[in-house]
Design a protein around this motif. Structure first.
Motif, PDB file in Angstrom:
ATOM      1  N   ALA A 155      -0.352   8.534  -6.072  1.00 54.82           N
ATOM      2  CA  ALA A 155      -0.653   7.393  -6.937  1.00 54.82           C
ATOM      3  C   ALA A 155      -2.077   6.894  -6.734  1.00 54.82           C
ATOM      4  O   ALA A 155      -2.818   6.663  -7.699  1.00 54.82           O
ATOM      5  CB  ALA A 155       0.349   6.262  -6.684  1.00 54.82           C
ATOM      6  N   CYS A 156      -2.486   6.736  -5.481  1.00 55.68           N
ATOM      7  CA  CYS A 156      -3.802   6.153  -5.208  1.00 55.68           C
ATOM      8  C   CYS A 156      -4.936   7.103  -5.596  1.00 55.68           C
ATOM      9  O   CYS A 156      -5.945   6.676  -6.150  1.00 55.68           O
ATOM     10  CB  CYS A 156      -3.911   5.781  -3.733  1.00 55.68           C
ATOM     11  SG  CYS A 156      -2.882   4.371  -3.264  1.00 55.68           S
ATOM     12  N   ARG A 157      -4.755   8.392  -5.345  1.00 54.32           N
ATOM     13  CA  ARG A 157      -5.846   9.328  -5.586  1.00 54.32           C
ATOM     14  C   ARG A 157      -5.776   9.937  -6.989  1.00 54.32           C
ATOM     15  O   ARG A 157      -6.754   9.954  -7.717  1.00 54.32           O
ATOM     16  CB  ARG A 157      -5.832  10.424  -4.521  1.00 54.32           C
ATOM     17  CG  ARG A 157      -5.986   9.863  -3.107  1.00 54.32           C
ATOM     18  CD  ARG A 157      -6.526  10.900  -2.147  1.00 54.32           C
ATOM     19  NE  ARG A 157      -7.845  11.328  -2.546  1.00 54.32           N
ATOM     20  CZ  ARG A 157      -8.285  12.580  -2.465  1.00 54.32           C
ATOM     21  NH1 ARG A 157      -7.483  13.535  -2.006  1.00 54.32           N
ATOM     22  NH2 ARG A 157      -9.508  12.893  -2.831  1.00 54.32           N
ATOM     23  N   SER A 158      -4.634  10.493  -7.369  1.00 53.74           N
ATOM     24  CA  SER A 158      -4.551  11.186  -8.657  1.00 53.74           C
ATOM     25  C   SER A 158      -4.543  10.228  -9.836  1.00 53.74           C
ATOM     26  O   SER A 158      -5.133  10.508 -10.878  1.00 53.74           O
ATOM     27  CB  SER A 158      -3.298  12.070  -8.692  1.00 53.74           C
ATOM     28  OG  SER A 158      -3.389  13.123  -7.755  1.00 53.74           O
ATOM     29  N   LEU A 159      -3.863   9.095  -9.695  1.00 54.61           N
ATOM     30  CA  LEU A 159      -3.799   8.126 -10.801  1.00 54.61           C
ATOM     31  C   LEU A 159      -4.985   7.170 -10.799  1.00 54.61           C
ATOM     32  O   LEU A 159      -5.587   6.906 -11.841  1.00 54.61           O
ATOM     33  CB  LEU A 159      -2.513   7.300 -10.712  1.00 54.61           C
ATOM     34  CG  LEU A 159      -1.203   7.903 -11.191  1.00 54.61           C
ATOM     35  CD1 LEU A 159      -0.150   6.805 -11.229  1.00 54.61           C
ATOM     36  CD2 LEU A 159      -1.329   8.576 -12.544  1.00 54.61           C
ATOM     37  N   LEU A 160      -5.324   6.621  -9.636  1.00 45.29           N
ATOM     38  CA  LEU A 160      -6.161   5.428  -9.577  1.00 45.29           C
ATOM     39  C   LEU A 160      -7.573   5.679  -9.065  1.00 45.29           C
ATOM     40  O   LEU A 160      -8.357   4.744  -8.954  1.00 45.29           O
ATOM     41  CB  LEU A 160      -5.470   4.360  -8.715  1.00 45.29           C
ATOM     42  CG  LEU A 160      -4.075   3.947  -9.218  1.00 45.29           C
ATOM     43  CD1 LEU A 160      -3.407   3.005  -8.228  1.00 45.29           C
ATOM     44  CD2 LEU A 160      -4.171   3.306 -10.593  1.00 45.29           C
ATOM     45  N   GLY A 161      -7.911   6.926  -8.749  1.00 42.22           N
ATOM     46  CA  GLY A 161      -9.296   7.252  -8.448  1.00 42.22           C
ATOM     47  C   GLY A 161      -9.792   6.861  -7.082  1.00 42.22           C
ATOM     48  O   GLY A 161     -11.009   6.767  -6.873  1.00 42.22           O
ATOM     49  N   LEU A 162      -8.885   6.644  -6.133  1.00 40.30           N
ATOM     50  CA  LEU A 162      -9.316   6.314  -4.781  1.00 40.30           C
ATOM     51  C   LEU A 162      -9.891   7.555  -4.103  1.00 40.30           C
ATOM     52  O   LEU A 162      -9.478   8.676  -4.375  1.00 40.30           O
ATOM     53  CB  LEU A 162      -8.131   5.789  -3.968  1.00 40.30           C
ATOM     54  CG  LEU A 162      -8.431   5.308  -2.547  1.00 40.30           C
ATOM     55  CD1 LEU A 162      -9.272   4.040  -2.576  1.00 40.30           C
ATOM     56  CD2 LEU A 162      -7.131   5.058  -1.774  1.00 40.30           C
ATOM     57  N   GLY A 163     -10.853   7.340  -3.208  1.00 33.91           N
ATOM     58  CA  GLY A 163     -11.361   8.443  -2.405  1.00 33.91           C
ATOM     59  C   GLY A 163     -10.363   8.840  -1.330  1.00 33.91           C
ATOM     60  O   GLY A 163      -9.209   8.405  -1.340  1.00 33.91           O
ATOM     61  N   GLN A 164     -10.797   9.637  -0.377  1.00 30.47           N
ATOM     62  CA  GLN A 164      -9.899  10.143   0.654  1.00 30.47           C
ATOM     63  C   GLN A 164      -9.287   8.991   1.447  1.00 30.47           C
ATOM     64  O   GLN A 164      -9.959   8.025   1.796  1.00 30.47           O
ATOM     65  CB  GLN A 164     -10.677  11.051   1.606  1.00 30.47           C
ATOM     66  CG  GLN A 164      -9.810  11.968   2.444  1.00 30.47           C
ATOM     67  CD  GLN A 164      -9.103  12.999   1.597  1.00 30.47           C
ATOM     68  OE1 GLN A 164      -9.701  13.595   0.717  1.00 30.47           O
ATOM     69  NE2 GLN A 164      -7.828  13.204   1.854  1.00 30.47           N
ATOM     70  N   THR A 165      -7.981   9.084   1.734  1.00 27.47           N
ATOM     71  CA  THR A 165      -7.316   8.073   2.547  1.00 27.47           C
ATOM     72  C   THR A 165      -7.404   8.443   4.023  1.00 27.47           C
ATOM     73  O   THR A 165      -7.493   9.612   4.378  1.00 27.47           O
ATOM     74  CB  THR A 165      -5.836   7.921   2.148  1.00 27.47           C
ATOM     75  OG1 THR A 165      -5.165   9.168   2.334  1.00 27.47           O
ATOM     76  CG2 THR A 165      -5.712   7.486   0.701  1.00 27.47           C
ATOM     77  N   GLU A 166      -7.343   7.430   4.862  1.00 21.41           N
ATOM     78  CA  GLU A 166      -7.367   7.635   6.302  1.00 21.41           C
ATOM     79  C   GLU A 166      -6.366   6.701   6.955  1.00 21.41           C
ATOM     80  O   GLU A 166      -6.065   5.622   6.430  1.00 21.41           O
ATOM     81  CB  GLU A 166      -8.766   7.371   6.859  1.00 21.41           C
ATOM     82  CG  GLU A 166      -9.846   8.267   6.272  1.00 21.41           C
ATOM     83  CD  GLU A 166     -11.187   8.056   6.936  1.00 21.41           C
ATOM     84  OE1 GLU A 166     -11.209   7.907   8.176  1.00 21.41           O
ATOM     85  OE2 GLU A 166     -12.204   8.029   6.228  1.00 21.41           O
ATOM     86  N   HIS A 167      -5.854   7.109   8.121  1.00 22.37           N
ATOM     87  CA  HIS A 167      -4.892   6.270   8.834  1.00 22.37           C
ATOM     88  C   HIS A 167      -5.595   5.071   9.452  1.00 22.37           C
ATOM     89  O   HIS A 167      -6.619   5.202  10.133  1.00 22.37           O
ATOM     90  CB  HIS A 167      -4.177   7.082   9.909  1.00 22.37           C
ATOM     91  CG  HIS A 167      -2.862   7.633   9.451  1.00 22.37           C
ATOM     92  ND1 HIS A 167      -1.654   7.087   9.805  1.00 22.37           N
ATOM     93  CD2 HIS A 167      -2.573   8.654   8.625  1.00 22.37           C
ATOM     94  CE1 HIS A 167      -0.677   7.758   9.245  1.00 22.37           C
ATOM     95  NE2 HIS A 167      -1.208   8.724   8.513  1.00 22.37           N
ATOM     96  N   LEU A 168      -5.016   3.896   9.233  1.00 17.82           N
ATOM     97  CA  LEU A 168      -5.622   2.660   9.724  1.00 17.82           C
ATOM     98  C   LEU A 168      -5.553   2.565  11.242  1.00 17.82           C
ATOM     99  O   LEU A 168      -6.383   1.894  11.863  1.00 17.82           O
ATOM    100  CB  LEU A 168      -4.912   1.455   9.087  1.00 17.82           C
ATOM    101  CG  LEU A 168      -5.609   0.103   9.205  1.00 17.82           C
ATOM    102  CD1 LEU A 168      -6.964   0.123   8.525  1.00 17.82           C
ATOM    103  CD2 LEU A 168      -4.743  -0.992   8.589  1.00 17.82           C
ATOM    104  N   GLU A 169      -4.597   3.250  11.853  1.00 15.54           N
ATOM    105  CA  GLU A 169      -4.406   3.147  13.300  1.00 15.54           C
ATOM    106  C   GLU A 169      -5.615   3.645  14.093  1.00 15.54           C
ATOM    107  O   GLU A 169      -5.753   3.329  15.276  1.00 15.54           O
ATOM    108  CB  GLU A 169      -3.172   3.939  13.718  1.00 15.54           C
ATOM    109  CG  GLU A 169      -3.303   5.424  13.507  1.00 15.54           C
ATOM    110  CD  GLU A 169      -2.046   6.201  13.851  1.00 15.54           C
ATOM    111  OE1 GLU A 169      -2.136   7.428  13.942  1.00 15.54           O
ATOM    112  OE2 GLU A 169      -0.974   5.589  14.016  1.00 15.54           O
ATOM    113  N   LEU A 170      -6.503   4.418  13.432  1.00 17.09           N
ATOM    114  CA  LEU A 170      -7.667   4.938  14.141  1.00 17.09           C
ATOM    115  C   LEU A 170      -8.828   3.945  14.189  1.00 17.09           C
ATOM    116  O   LEU A 170      -9.863   4.238  14.779  1.00 17.09           O
ATOM    117  CB  LEU A 170      -8.137   6.246  13.502  1.00 17.09           C
ATOM    118  CG  LEU A 170      -7.143   7.403  13.576  1.00 17.09           C
ATOM    119  CD1 LEU A 170      -7.730   8.650  12.955  1.00 17.09           C
ATOM    120  CD2 LEU A 170      -6.704   7.673  15.005  1.00 17.09           C
TER     121      LEU A 170
END
Length: 511
Positions: A155-170
């Motif tokens: 949803a975030c990348r294919s639909l809404l154009g977000l860049g690469q996601t990363e884990h917040l825990e890092l």
């Protein structure tokens, strides 16, 4: 004792069909009660494509492919590559773990919504009879996690154009706030990303399974805690619930909120104009002129690189795709299906004609002169998924892998002998905290190396364009160039990557 699968469920082989599905999506500004079958009864708007959130909330019905969903599955999750520096063949196992639950438990069925959307396929994903009648609770929970993460990434990348996601825990997007984001006492969201068109950070929480309002409210609270830390920086909070029950449609609720503030930080050592060029959604669209996009793409594809690097020669092949990357820039979703791509079909036909008059070595040079490139590919063992990439991206991933291996070797606590000594006698929770600490150290070292990595990966990327696969793979023979193709495969490509699935193992109708 669980009952048998009912006799009326047909025991039939999967049908052969194009892998297109409609995914009902409800956008709203906060969690409320689960909609009462509105994924079937509400009047949905047609999805016209977006590089951000739609202008109005409500129900939409975008259409996607199984390939697009599998791509999301292979690229979302914890970065396990720090643990695979010396044993790259185990990348295959991680990829299996990411896609197997989707194949195991999802199916498809035909639907007739009350208000049909023009262009919809009339086919939606659902849970198959194995999940509905024979799966224990623990396995369902694991599948729900993977479903939630995969559909959130989609949803975030294919639909809404977000860049690469990363884990917040890092540590999150702001170095000065990383220690607060790492606080184990805080229940924070899963992921973060940077949306170039919106010029802000996104904090993202994923939920999957039979998602109720209580689960969503917990996710909303996690987002609120992350938002409080991010504070004065402009950001959007996004809660994705991938909800599905046996016999019903998979649908998404996307609850979101906007927080005004100062613009996102530019990565250390970047030129501001260069970073702005990263563009929406797919980092691969800007690899030619943006070094940080190249680093991000190489990191996102490290599992695929390690799988290709460690595959036996007999399992490798190269597939022809047009060398013109602009033919595969983002239109809808991240991937371009190839079975209906007239440019690819015509150029492959020309290449097959030329193949009648030359050997493999001359043929590779010939297809390049025709405007084709050949991407390396292999099937992931234990799946019917094929992953691949271009020479240029493979060369960049190889250089990044060398740098990551050097980081692991020189950083105390990351070497295998250090880890074994620390882990002995610790509880499982304590060991997990140790592993998380190591991943954070590794990530910090990677970010410190970013200014030095930019020219190194750029040189490798450019060098890769003129390299033979035998040189890149450090093997005496070139992998087989497959011009005949495989009619059993449904193929897709991005500017620098390749993905294919077996059409016979796409979720069958009547699941």
């Amino acid at each position: 004792m669980d009952p048998m699968i009912p006799a009326h469920v047909p025991d039939a082989p999967p049908l052969t069909y194009a892998d297109s599905f409609d995914i009902p999506v409800l956008f709203r500004n906060g969690p409320t009660d689960k909609p009462k079958r509105q994924w079937r009864t509400a009047e949905h708007k047609a999805w016209t494509g977006s590089d951000g959130f739609p202008a109005t909330d409500g129900w939409y019905a975008p259409t996607t492919t199984w390939r697009e969903i599998i791509k999301a599955a292979t690229e979302v999750g914890r970065d396990v590559t720090p643990h695979l520096q010396n044993q790259p063949q185990y990348a295959h196992g991680e990829l299996v773990a990411r896609v197997a639950p989707l194949y195991a438990y999802l199916g498809a069925h035909l639907v007739e919504p009350r208000h049909p959307v023009p262009g919809a396929k009339g086919q939606r994903l659902t849970l198959n009879p194995v999940y509905a009648h024979g799966t224990e609770r623990t396995a369902k929970n694991a599948a729900a996690y993977r479903l939630g993460m995969t559909m959130t990434e989609w949803a975030c990348r294919s639909l809404l154009g977000l860049g690469q996601t990363e884990h917040l825990e890092l540590g999150g997007p702001i170095p000065a706030l990383s220690e607060t984001f790492k606080d184990p006492k805080k229940k924070l969201p899963d992921l973060w990303g940077r949306h170039e068109m919106e010029q802000m950070y996104w904090l993202i929480e994923a939920k999957g399974g039979n998602v109720g309002v209580d689960v969503l409210r917990k996710g909303w609270a996690q987002l609120a805690a992350g938002s409080e830390i991010l504070g004065s920086y402009a950001h959007r909070t996004v809660l994705v619930g991938a909800s599905v029950r046996p016999g019903d449609d998979l649908f998404l609720t996307i609850d979101h909120d906007l927080h005004a503030g100062q613009p996102p930080l530019i990565p250390s050592g970047s030129d501001s104009d260069d970073h702005t060029a990263a563009g929406p959604g797919n980092l691969e669209d800007r690899l030619g002129d943006n070094d940080d996009a190249l680093i991000g793409t190489a990191r996102a594809q490290m599992l695929a690189y390690l799988a290709l690097r460690s595959a036996p020669a007999s399992q490798l092949r190269t597939v022809p795709v047009p060398a013109d990357r602009t033919s595969r820039h983002r239109r809808s979703g991240l991937t371009t299906p190839l079975e209906d791509d007239t440019l690819t079909l015509a150029m492959r036909a020309d290449a097959r004609g030329a193949a009648l008059h030359g050997d493999q070595h001359n043929l590779r040079a010939g297809i390049r002169s025709m405007g084709l490139d050949d991407f390396l590919s292999c099937r992931i063992p234990g799946t019917e998924v094929y992953l691949g990439m271009s020479r240029k991206l493979f060369a960049a991933c190889e250089r990044l892998h060398e740098e990551d291996l050097a980081i692991a070797r020189r950083t105390p606590g990351l070497r295998a002998e250090d880890q074994m000594a620390v882990d002995q006698g610790l509880s499982e929770d304590a060991q997990e905290e140790q592993r998380l600490t190591r991943r954070r150290i590794f990530r910090e070292q990677q970010e410190e190396a970013r200014p030095r990595l930019r020219p190194l990966l750029r040189e490798a990327y450019e060098r890769g364009a003129a390299s033979d696969w035998s040189d890149l793979l450090r093997r005496p023979q070139e992998p087989k160039l497959d011009l005949e193709g495989d009619e059993s495969l449904l193929e897709a490509a991005t500017p620098e990557t390749y993905l294919a699935v077996s059409r016979y193992d796409v979720p069958p109708i009547r699941a």
